[in-house]
Motif scaffolding. Structure first.
Motif, mmCIF file in Angstrom:
data_model
loop_
_atom_site.group_PDB
_atom_site.id
_atom_site.type_symbol
_atom_site.label_atom_id
_atom_site.label_comp_id
_atom_site.label_asym_id
_atom_site.label_seq_id
_atom_site.Cartn_x
_atom_site.Cartn_y
_atom_site.Cartn_z
ATOM 1 N N PHE A 191 0.828 -1.212 0.000
ATOM 2 C CA PHE A 191 0.000 0.000 0.000
ATOM 3 C C PHE A 191 0.860 1.258 0.000
ATOM 4 C CE2 PHE A 191 -1.973 3.551 2.143
ATOM 5 C CZ PHE A 191 -3.177 3.659 1.481
ATOM 6 N N SER A 192 1.905 1.279 0.814
ATOM 7 C CA SER A 192 2.739 2.479 0.931
ATOM 8 C C SER A 192 3.382 2.845 -0.400
ATOM 9 C CB SER A 192 3.817 2.268 1.992
ATOM 10 O OG SER A 192 3.239 2.155 3.281
ATOM 11 N N MET A 193 3.684 1.857 -1.214
ATOM 12 C CA MET A 193 4.249 2.144 -2.535
ATOM 13 C C MET A 193 3.251 2.911 -3.397
ATOM 14 S SD MET A 193 6.257 -1.417 -3.344
ATOM 15 C CE MET A 193 7.698 -1.884 -2.367
ATOM 16 N N LYS A 194 1.992 2.539 -3.305
ATOM 17 C CA LYS A 194 0.961 3.254 -4.061
ATOM 18 C C LYS A 194 0.742 4.653 -3.488
ATOM 19 C CE LYS A 194 -1.310 -1.191 -4.811
ATOM 20 N NZ LYS A 194 -0.455 -1.937 -3.861
ATOM 21 N N ALA A 195 0.755 4.763 -2.152
ATOM 22 C CA ALA A 195 0.602 6.080 -1.527
ATOM 23 C C ALA A 195 1.742 7.009 -1.934
ATOM 24 C CB ALA A 195 0.551 5.925 -0.004
ATOM 25 N N LYS A 196 2.946 6.468 -2.015
ATOM 26 C CA LYS A 196 4.090 7.272 -2.434
ATOM 27 C C LYS A 196 3.922 7.734 -3.885
ATOM 28 C CE LYS A 196 9.131 7.330 -2.701
ATOM 29 N NZ LYS A 196 9.239 8.529 -1.836
ATOM 30 N N TRP A 250 -5.153 13.844 1.208
ATOM 31 C CA TRP A 250 -6.031 13.069 0.319
ATOM 32 C C TRP A 250 -5.227 12.200 -0.640
ATOM 33 C CZ3 TRP A 250 -5.962 13.092 -4.933
ATOM 34 C CH2 TRP A 250 -5.340 14.170 -5.580
ATOM 35 N N ALA A 251 -4.037 12.663 -1.050
ATOM 36 C CA ALA A 251 -3.223 11.872 -1.978
ATOM 37 C C ALA A 251 -2.699 10.610 -1.301
ATOM 38 C CB ALA A 251 -2.068 12.717 -2.498
ATOM 39 N N TYR A 252 -2.275 10.734 -0.045
ATOM 40 C CA TYR A 252 -1.813 9.548 0.683
ATOM 41 C C TYR A 252 -2.946 8.542 0.870
ATOM 42 C CZ TYR A 252 2.280 12.359 2.016
ATOM 43 O OH TYR A 252 3.417 13.129 2.004
ATOM 44 N N ARG A 253 -4.172 9.053 1.004
ATOM 45 C CA ARG A 253 -5.312 8.187 1.297
ATOM 46 C C ARG A 253 -5.997 7.639 0.052
ATOM 47 N NH1 ARG A 253 -7.534 12.530 5.732
ATOM 48 N NH2 ARG A 253 -6.535 11.636 7.587
ATOM 49 N N PHE A 254 -5.724 8.230 -1.111
ATOM 50 C CA PHE A 254 -6.510 7.874 -2.295
ATOM 51 C C PHE A 254 -6.422 6.397 -2.674
ATOM 52 C CE2 PHE A 254 -7.885 8.160 -6.773
ATOM 53 C CZ PHE A 254 -9.116 8.770 -6.540
ATOM 54 N N PRO A 255 -5.267 5.734 -2.532
ATOM 55 C CA PRO A 255 -5.265 4.284 -2.810
ATOM 56 C C PRO A 255 -6.244 3.521 -1.921
ATOM 57 C CG PRO A 255 -3.023 5.116 -2.753
ATOM 58 C CD PRO A 255 -3.902 6.236 -2.268
ATOM 59 N N ALA A 256 -6.409 3.965 -0.674
ATOM 60 C CA ALA A 256 -7.376 3.311 0.214
ATOM 61 C C ALA A 256 -8.791 3.504 -0.293
ATOM 62 C CB ALA A 256 -7.247 3.865 1.636
ATOM 63 N N VAL A 257 -9.075 4.675 -0.883
ATOM 64 C CA VAL A 257 -10.389 4.917 -1.482
ATOM 65 C C VAL A 257 -10.637 3.930 -2.616
ATOM 66 C CG1 VAL A 257 -11.790 6.557 -2.789
ATOM 67 C CG2 VAL A 257 -10.415 7.361 -0.866
ATOM 68 N N LEU A 258 -9.650 3.795 -3.502
ATOM 69 C CA LEU A 258 -9.808 2.902 -4.654
ATOM 70 C C LEU A 258 -10.057 1.465 -4.212
ATOM 71 C CD1 LEU A 258 -7.004 4.261 -7.013
ATOM 72 C CD2 LEU A 258 -9.452 4.768 -7.072
ATOM 73 N N ASN A 271 -8.274 6.207 5.210
ATOM 74 C CA ASN A 271 -7.143 6.019 6.106
ATOM 75 C C ASN A 271 -5.926 5.638 5.267
ATOM 76 O OD1 ASN A 271 -5.725 5.661 8.525
ATOM 77 N ND2 ASN A 271 -6.333 3.526 8.712
ATOM 78 N N ALA A 272 -4.845 6.386 5.394
ATOM 79 C CA ALA A 272 -3.643 6.143 4.582
ATOM 80 C C ALA A 272 -2.891 4.917 5.085
ATOM 81 C CB ALA A 272 -2.742 7.375 4.599
ATOM 82 N N ARG A 273 -3.592 3.820 5.122
ATOM 83 C CA ARG A 273 -3.060 2.535 5.571
ATOM 84 C C ARG A 273 -3.641 1.464 4.661
ATOM 85 N NH1 ARG A 273 0.554 1.917 8.913
ATOM 86 N NH2 ARG A 273 -0.392 0.854 10.671
ATOM 87 N N GLY A 274 -3.133 0.253 4.727
ATOM 88 C CA GLY A 274 -3.480 -0.749 3.749
ATOM 89 C C GLY A 274 -4.638 -1.659 4.086
ATOM 90 N N TYR A 275 -5.513 -1.276 5.013
ATOM 91 C CA TYR A 275 -6.557 -2.206 5.448
ATOM 92 C C TYR A 275 -7.597 -2.472 4.366
ATOM 93 C CZ TYR A 275 -4.461 -1.729 10.018
ATOM 94 O OH TYR A 275 -3.564 -1.750 11.055
ATOM 95 N N THR A 276 -7.994 -1.449 3.598
ATOM 96 C CA THR A 276 -8.963 -1.725 2.535
ATOM 97 C C THR A 276 -8.320 -2.535 1.416
ATOM 98 O OG1 THR A 276 -8.485 0.437 1.526
ATOM 99 C CG2 THR A 276 -10.397 0.289 2.994
ATOM 100 N N GLU A 277 -7.029 -2.328 1.183
ATOM 101 C CA GLU A 277 -6.344 -3.159 0.190
ATOM 102 C C GLU A 277 -6.300 -4.608 0.664
ATOM 103 O OE1 GLU A 277 -2.232 -3.528 -2.422
ATOM 104 O OE2 GLU A 277 -2.426 -1.911 -0.947
#
Length: 487
Positions: free
Chosen positions: A66-71, A82-90, A131-137
């Motif tokens: 997840f952090s790679m996508k947030a980066k 919002w940019a750090y969190r957007f992968p969690a949205v997707l 949440n800028a963390r990988g739980y939804t992923e």
């Protein structure tokens, strides 16, 4: 329950698209609120590192994939919350779609629509999707893995099990605890192999092709974690030692985990919590009965994951956070929806009124949707944890000679993230030393429930020489930030 729908009609696709759009709107509203502690720690110690340094050491706090996508998103759109969190949205929206697919596999399109809608409206699903963390992923890969597992057991096609292996590797690379879910599926497969439960015939392909999928997952996971493997093994060895001295031993109790999960779902409702728990368990039991004919291993897989997770965490004396069971929320919602329909049909048959079943099911669905709409609004009442607001307030009202201390169980996030000249206090000795120094001071208390227990004198002082100034609300459990001053 009716058998699984053989095809997806245009109306079904239109309904699914509407649900996904609703999920996207709910997950993007308020997406740029201040980062909370874990998000800041992730950004400062991982996401902001150069690409070559992001896999230099292992930490349980890092969600590597997840952090790679947030980066990547932060490099494209800037270092915004919002940019750090957007992968969690997707991945949050993707999880809604995966739940729809799962529900269609175990029931039918009607159950799929309702299940996806409830996941789209789920308070916890929205919270973690912002949440800028990988739980939804992790939830997305787990639900997808469950769909592939159930399909592979019935029709052991090579492509299905290769996809399963890739999915498992993605989940475990997102976070190591992702292995719990796929270990549970492995145990369910072994039970089916030995007992014949949940399978039709035993063939060579039924045995070998799942093992190929597992081999793919193991090889890819090992390659992904190879750069941090020595650090990973060292961290695993230290977990029990750190947990043993934790002042919050209650966090290692499964009972606390269950109560906390219910509390964050419906709030502090007293005796109503017990009623909700009993009704929920009964509905889940009906769901297990309702899904048995189409997918007998579905309920077993969910129960096995919960059991495996509890067994591993308790054996390592780890904290049993409710978020370790976040991946189960969507599948459990499917069980609840199926159980609602099964229970309604059972009542209708007992009363010999066939039309009553549809009415009761519709009423149950309406009630669940209304409650979900009411609960999901809490996501927008406050930031998860308003560290930025506390920092701006303290700095804006700070006296010329006033010292500022952050009473905080972790690292100096105010210093690293906000550039503050504050001192971090993490234990009773540090607090005593700070209070022994004369002059005005401000105290910013993070995670007050924990810190009042770690520093008993703090509770005494707030009733005496410390003046309460302001509280900053947060939707995170124990997420308030308290500000005190001594003149």
């Amino acid at each position: 329950m009716t058998p699984p729908s053989p095809a997806i009609g245009r109306n079904d696709l239109a309904i699914l698209l509407f649900i996904l759009l609703l999920a996207a709107v709910l997950r993007t509203a308020g997406l740029n609120t201040p980062l909370w502690y874990d998000e800041i720690w992730t950004v400062d110690t991982h996401v902001r590192l150069p690409w070559s340094d992001m896999m230099r050491e292992y930490s349980m706090n890092h969600h590597y994939f997840f952090s790679m996508k947030a980066k990547l998103f932060s490099q494209i759109f800037g270092e915004e919350a919002w940019a750090y969190r957007f992968p969690a949205v997707l991945f949050g929206v993707g999880t809604v779609a995966a739940i729809w697919w799962l529900a269609k596999e175990v029931a039918n399109t009607r159950i799929a629509h309702v299940s996806a809608l409830l996941v789209a409206l789920s308070y916890h699903q929205v919270w973690f999707s912002q949440n800028a963390r990988g739980y939804t992923e992790l939830a997305f890969w787990s639900v997808l893995g469950l769909v592939l597992f159930l399909r592979g057991v019935h029709r052991p096609a090579m492509g299905t099990w290769i996809a399963f292996g890739l999915t498992a590797a993605a989940a475990v690379f997102t976070h190591l605890t992702g292995a719990f879910f796929f270990v549970a599926l492995g145990l369910v497969w072994l039970i089916s192999l030995v007992t014949g439960f949940g399978r039709d015939t035993l063939t060579r392909e039924w045995v070998l092709r799942p093992l190929i999928g597992v081999a793919i997952a193991l090889v890819l996971t090992l390659l992904a974690y190879l750069p941090v493997l020595p650090s990973l093994l060292n961290t695993m060895g230290e977990i029990s030692a750190t947990s043993a001295v934790d002042k919050m031993q209650v966090y290692q109790s499964p009972v606390w985990t269950m109560v906390e999960g219910l509390r964050t779902t419906i709030g502090n409702t007293g005796s109503l919590t017990l009623i909700v728990a009993i009704v929920g368990l009964a509905t889940i039991a009906f769901g297990a009965l309702g899904t048995h004919s189409a997918q007998p291993l579905f309920f077993v897989a969910i129960a096995m994951h919960i059991a495996v997770t509890l067994a591993i965490l308790m054996s390592l004396d780890m904290r049993i956070w409710p978020r370790f069971f976040f991946v189960d929320i969507g599948p459990v919602i499917v069980l609840v929806v199926v159980g609602c329909g099964y229970g309604a049909g059972l009542v209708a048959r007992l009363l010999k009124r066939p039309q009553l079943g549809r009415v009761l099911f519709a009423a149950g669905v309406l009630a669940m949707v209304v409650v979900s709409v009411f609960l999901v609004q809490r996501n927008y009442d406050a930031p998860k944890q308003d560290l930025a607001g506390a920092f701006d307030f303290v700095e804006g009202t700070r006296g010329p000679s006033e010292r500022v201390y952050a009473i905080n169980p972790g690292g100096p996030v105010f210093e690293s993230h906000f550039g503050a000249d504050w001192t971090t206090i993490g234990d009773a000795d540090g607090y005593d030393q700070a209070m022994a120094q004369p002059g005005p001071m401000a105290l910013v208390v993070l995670f007050p429930n924990r810190m009042f227990r770690v520093i008993p004198r703090l509770e005494t002082d707030v009733e005496g020489q410390l003046e309460f100034v302001r509280a900053f609300a947060g939707t995170l459990g124990d997420g308030r930030v308290l500000v005190y001053r001594r003149k």
